[in-house]
Enzyme design. Structure first.
Site, short mmCIF file in Angstrom:
data_model
loop_
_atom_site.label_atom_id
_atom_site.label_comp_id
_atom_site.label_asym_id
_atom_site.label_seq_id
_atom_site.Cartn_x
_atom_site.Cartn_y
_atom_site.Cartn_z
N ASP A 56 0.88 -1.19 0.00
CA ASP A 56 0.00 0.00 0.00
C ASP A 56 0.91 1.23 0.00
OD1 ASP A 56 -2.06 1.81 0.44
OD2 ASP A 56 -2.25 1.33 2.58
C1 SPV Z 1 -6.65 1.72 4.42
O1 SPV Z 1 -7.47 0.86 4.79
O2 SPV Z 1 -6.08 1.67 3.35
C2 SPV Z 1 -6.34 2.85 5.29
C3 SPV Z 1 -6.33 2.66 6.73
O3 SPV Z 1 -5.99 3.89 4.78
S1 SPV Z 1 -4.71 2.21 7.19
O4 SPV Z 1 -4.39 0.94 6.60
O5 SPV Z 1 -4.74 2.16 8.63
O6 SPV Z 1 -3.81 3.24 6.73
MG MG Z 2 -5.37 3.64 2.81
#
Ligand code: SPV
Ligand code: MG
Length: 286
Positions: A56
């Site tokens: 991510d």
């Molecule tokens: C997501 O679910 O992508 C978020 C929340 O942004 S976190 O993973 O806590 O950043």
């Molecule tokens: Mg996110």
């Protein structure tokens, strides 16, 4: 004129009561969240990238995140809240993002004040943030290009995530509200809700507050609401359930040599047909 299939996020929030939002990465997960009673679905950047076994970390493009959010929204009778990371770049990217998501029928987006490319909030300790002024400018840009008054922009501060104080988080959120944010999201990776409670105790209610209680899971919804939170995002529990369930099922089938031992714990095919709304489709061919 046909009425829309789903209410916009703003009207769901206006309807009152806690707005509980579940994270998903595809239409199937989104529909299961709706069936469980959630008021909205979070198209999570973590889930969407993990579904492709990618970090991510701003690796997927805006178009890929949009496609995923749009697939979910098409299948739903509740609104999607699109996790749009940093807005995928600078002000021009933000403007393009808002136009594209709104055109696709998404009624709420969330942007965070990290630098592009961003990294997931649970990675590392001292993630760098954009200046308050530069992120406020992104919020202002987003609000200036939306075409419907109902379009909803959530400003998320990562101040606590990056080791800054509650005062700094408040200062940033005030600036984001002045720039036009419709709500603020205060994110924390603390093991307790203490930081978020401290923020809420000083928040004057000028805009609704959104939280993501991933690392402080024992905060009951009734107490969350009593503390002044309007929207709760259960961002990644669905993804983690899928990982655990698939791992167990595949390992068990491989280990045992047939599928008898898993049959009682997996959905039957009829359940899958219902999720596909197969009978409605078959009427078209009758
Ligand atoms: C997501 O679910 O992508 C978020 C929340 O942004 S976190 O993973 O806590 O950043
Ligand atoms: Mg996110």
């Amino acid at each position: 004129m046909s009425s829309p299939r789903y209410a916009c996020f703003r009207s769901v929030l206006k309807a009152g009561g806690p707005v509980r939002v579940a994270g998903a990465h595809n239409a199937l997960g989104a529909v299961l969240a709706q069936q469980a009673g959630f008021q909205a679905v979070w198209s999570s950047s973590l889930e969407v990238s993990a579904a492709r076994c990618l970090p991510d970390a701003s690796i997927l493009t805006m178009t890929e995140y949009l496609e995923c959010a749009a697939h979910m929204q098409k299948a739903l009778g509740i609104p999607v809240v699109a996790d749009c990371d940093t807005g995928y770049g600078g002000n021009m990217n933000v403007a393009h993002m808002v136009r594209e998501f709104e055109d696709a029928g998404i009624t709420a987006v969330c942007m965070e004040d990290k630098l592009f490319p961003k990294m997931n909030s649970f990675v590392g300790d001292r993630q760098q943030l954009l200046s308050t002024e530069d992120f406020a400018a992104k919020i202002e840009t987003a609000k200036s290009v939306q075409s419907s008054e109902d379009f909803f922009v959530i400003a998320r501060t990562e101040a606590l995530i990056s080791g800054m104080s509650v005062e700094e988080a408040l200062r940033r959120c005030h600036a984001y509200c002045a720039a036009g944010a419709d709500a603020v999201l205060i994110h924390s990776k603390s093991r307790t809700n203490a930081q978020v409670l401290e923020f809420l105790a000083q928040w004057d209610g000028r805009r609704p507050v959104v939280i993501v209680p991933t690392t402080y899971p024992d905060w009951h919804i009734d107490e969350v609401v009593a503390a002044g939170v309007s929207v709760v995002i259960y961002a990644n529990q669905g993804l983690r359930a899928v990982v655990a369930s698939l791992r167990h099922t595949f390992e068990e089938i491989y280990r045992s040599g047939d599928t008898t031992s898993v049959e009682d714990s997996i959905a039957d095919i009829g359940d899958v047909f219902e999720l596909q709304r197969l009978s409605e489709w078959q009427k078209l061919d009758a």
